[in-house]
Design a protein around this motif. Structure first.
Motif, PDB file in Angstrom:
ATOM      1  N   SER A  52     -14.111  -3.817  -4.915  1.00 29.85           N
ATOM      2  CA  SER A  52     -13.219  -2.708  -4.588  1.00 29.85           C
ATOM      3  C   SER A  52     -13.232  -1.607  -5.637  1.00 29.85           C
ATOM      4  O   SER A  52     -13.087  -0.430  -5.304  1.00 29.85           O
ATOM      5  N   LEU A  80      -7.213  -0.129  -0.814  1.00 27.27           N
ATOM      6  CA  LEU A  80      -6.034  -0.179   0.044  1.00 27.27           C
ATOM      7  C   LEU A  80      -5.492  -1.593   0.190  1.00 27.27           C
ATOM      8  O   LEU A  80      -4.286  -1.811   0.117  1.00 27.27           O
ATOM      9  N   SER A  82      -6.876  -6.057  -0.064  1.00 22.84           N
ATOM     10  CA  SER A  82      -7.954  -7.024  -0.233  1.00 22.84           C
ATOM     11  C   SER A  82      -7.401  -8.433  -0.128  1.00 22.84           C
ATOM     12  O   SER A  82      -6.194  -8.658  -0.221  1.00 22.84           O
ATOM     13  N   SER A  90     -10.590  -3.234   1.945  1.00 18.39           N
ATOM     14  CA  SER A  90     -10.600  -1.861   2.451  1.00 18.39           C
ATOM     15  C   SER A  90     -10.425  -0.862   1.317  1.00 18.39           C
ATOM     16  O   SER A  90      -9.588  -1.047   0.441  1.00 18.39           O
ATOM     17  N   LEU A 103     -13.087   5.388   5.555  1.00 24.07           N
ATOM     18  CA  LEU A 103     -12.717   4.040   5.145  1.00 24.07           C
ATOM     19  C   LEU A 103     -13.964   3.202   4.947  1.00 24.07           C
ATOM     20  O   LEU A 103     -14.850   3.167   5.793  1.00 24.07           O
ATOM     21  N   TRP A 189      -9.403 -10.964   8.996  1.00 26.73           N
ATOM     22  CA  TRP A 189      -8.640  -9.821   8.493  1.00 26.73           C
ATOM     23  C   TRP A 189      -7.173 -10.194   8.641  1.00 26.73           C
ATOM     24  O   TRP A 189      -6.616 -10.149   9.745  1.00 26.73           O
ATOM     25  N   THR A 197      -3.662  -1.713   5.195  1.00 26.33           N
ATOM     26  CA  THR A 197      -4.793  -0.784   5.297  1.00 26.33           C
ATOM     27  C   THR A 197      -4.440   0.399   6.189  1.00 26.33           C
ATOM     28  O   THR A 197      -4.659   1.561   5.819  1.00 26.33           O
TER      29      THR A 197
END
Length: 206
Positions: A52, A80, A82, A90, A103, A189, A197
């Motif tokens: 990230s 944003l 993780s 993200s 994104l 996710w 996100t």
């Protein structure tokens, strides 16, 4: 003799051009979906942070911004959401100098290498802002519209949708889950990460 040679040259030329087009297409596809495999002893929490904060920038300059030449190109990134145990990371991205913003989804989990062995890996999928907001909104609507259906039988009732080369399966298993399939990855996710996100992306570009 000339009548025989001319068709031969034509055939060889067509064959050579076809090979060149195939090689170019294969190279382009490989560059667009490059997967990085990790050492067997890699600590996922540390790797998630590196992805990230550092690897995302490397991907951006190499695959989105491109050659800087003599320019000084400014761009912004912000992580944003993780999941340290693997999944989707993200990262928001903005670069007015090249008119790109959107994104980055970092897929982080198991994948199969060229030898057929499974190992931990990661790869990036870039979504321009409008496209990213559209698919996040769609996923939220699908989740809300099918809340009753997936709740009736946890881990049995599923809803499947697709966006280009990314596939999503929504279901319940101790809460709402989104399983995402892309480029050999199969990751979860988590609901908290997804909501964060969507909320932070909209706020960042407000």
């Amino acid at each position: 003799m000339k009548k025989i040679l001319i068709p031969c040259f034509i055939i060889l030329s067509i064959y050579g051009n076809a090979q060149n087009r195939t090689a170019t297409a294969a190279g382009t596809a490989a560059a667009a979906t490059a997967i990085t495999f990790l050492a067997a002893n890699a600590v996922k929490k540390e790797v998630a942070k590196e992805i990230s904060h550092f690897r995302s920038k490397e991907y951006i300059i190499n695959n989105i911004i491109g050659n800087a030449d003599n320019r000084e190109i400014k761009f912004e990134t912000e992580s944003l959401a993780s999941d340290d145990s693997g999944g989707l990371i993200s990262v928001a991205f903005n670069c007015t100098d090249v008119n790109e913003r959107g994104l980055l989804l970092a897929f982080f989990g198991d994948n199969r290498n060229s030898d057929g062995n499974i190992g931990s890996a990661y790869a990036f999928r870039y979504l321009p802002l409008n496209e990213a907001q559209s698919i996040l909104q769609r996923l939220e609507q699908v989740r809300d519209n099918n809340s009753k259906y997936v709740s009736e039988s946890s881990n049995v009732n599923n809803v499947y949708i697709q966006h280009k080369d990314i596939k999503f399966v929504l279901y319940r298993d101790s809460g709402n889950q989104i399983r995402v399939f892309w480029n050999g990855f199969e990751v979860i996710w988590e609901q908290t990460a997804f909501d964060r996100t969507k909320r932070r992306l909209n706020k960042w570009f407000k």
